[in-house]
Scaffold this active site. Sequence first.
Site, PDB file in Angstrom:
ATOM      1  N   ARG A 171      -9.802   0.060  15.450  1.00 46.40           N
ATOM      2  CA  ARG A 171      -9.594   0.589  14.206  1.00 46.40           C
ATOM      3  C   ARG A 171     -10.582   0.090  13.126  1.00 46.40           C
ATOM      4  O   ARG A 171     -11.699   0.023  13.591  1.00 46.40           O
ATOM      5  CB  ARG A 171      -8.151   0.834  13.887  1.00 46.40           C
ATOM      6  N   TYR A 209      16.998  29.817   7.383  1.00 49.32           N
ATOM      7  CA  TYR A 209      15.933  30.620   7.924  1.00 49.32           C
ATOM      8  C   TYR A 209      16.243  30.661   9.477  1.00 49.32           C
ATOM      9  O   TYR A 209      16.626  29.724  10.158  1.00 49.32           O
ATOM     10  CB  TYR A 209      14.759  29.953   7.647  1.00 49.32           C
ATOM     11  N   LYS A 262       0.809  -1.262   0.126  1.00 41.44           N
ATOM     12  CA  LYS A 262       0.059  -0.040   0.092  1.00 41.44           C
ATOM     13  C   LYS A 262       0.914   1.383   0.047  1.00 41.44           C
ATOM     14  O   LYS A 262       2.093   1.142   0.019  1.00 41.44           O
ATOM     15  CB  LYS A 262      -0.828  -0.056   1.232  1.00 41.44           C
ATOM     16  N   MET A 322      12.053  24.278   2.143  1.00 36.63           N
ATOM     17  CA  MET A 322      11.079  23.387   1.085  1.00 36.63           C
ATOM     18  C   MET A 322      11.971  22.639   0.255  1.00 36.63           C
ATOM     19  O   MET A 322      11.652  21.590  -0.208  1.00 36.63           O
ATOM     20  CB  MET A 322       9.975  24.386   0.651  1.00 36.63           C
TER      21      MET A 322
END
Length: 354
Positions: free
Chosen positions: A138, A254, A45, A302
């Site tokens: 679940r 940053y 998956k 990013m």
Amino acid sequence: MILRMSERDAPTAPLRLRLSRAALTDNWHWLKAQSYGAACGAAIKADGYGLGAVAVAEALAGAGCRDFFVATWAEAAKIAPILGGCSLSVLHGVRASELCLARNIGARPVLNSVEQVALWRGSGGGACDVMIDTGMNRLGLSIDDVAAGALDGLTIVTAMSHLASADEDCAQNDAQLQQFLTVKARVTAQRYSLTNSAGICLGRDYCFDLTRPGLALYGGVPRAEAAGHIAQVVFPEAEVLQLRDVGAGAHVGYNATWTAEQPCRIATINLGYADGYLRGFSGRGGARFGEHRLPVIGRVSMDLVTLLVLDGCNVAAGDWVSIDYDLPTASAQSGLSQYELLTGLGQRYERVWG
């Protein structure tokens, strides 16, 4: 004037995943050997845990795997045509809008609720799998549903449940095992399945007829028992875009979270959190160029990561560096789970199998 790009001129990706088919299949063989004679399947998956489900399925089928598991019918439709006579199960069950697909592509739904069971019966029934909840709360029918006869008369290929805490030594594992033994005594199926990657390491009692590893196939180490046996499959690599010499006191990245204590050289690479290399690696991760390690400095952004080039390393712009991505180590560095590290890998990587 219109410039037309030929296939030869198509841009190459400045970052790639080098993927080891041999490590993938070796991991499956080791997991099969630990399954005490049970068949060993594969969870593919999330696009093969981020590596490319088609390539993963082809490699594992070639190694002898005959049981595959995806989450959705969209995933099943992509995989079914290449699996031939292998078994393919859809873990999220089936919705009314998916019944036609479920009847025609050669995959089985894993029925998870009395409503899905009723839908499947109403559409004609037939071979299916079922998920019974034994304590995870679940997906899955409840033990009470089973006791009330919700599954009676179904043609069940695999009756399964899912361990919630197999990566830990805790009482929940035995409690779920005992619940599943109750299910096995009550539900008629061709085979029974409880274990994931970590569950295989819990031993013979948990393996039943079929094991369903996922994480460990792709290089994840779910428990200490697997350490030293599971090989790294995924090796991210990125191109160096620029080198920069900075003086003592210069800030990098940053918010100026890193400051040079002395003159040094910085390499900026084409990689960032848009590619799944998240900010948790800031100041903790690293890369390698030959024998040299290049620590991540400043914040991961990013599309870019900055590395400290230590003395003796002659990396240049245009060179490729290998990102440190041994999954247990990278998990400890970043605070991310090994699952997140795999499935978060973005689509900008060129995936190169070798």
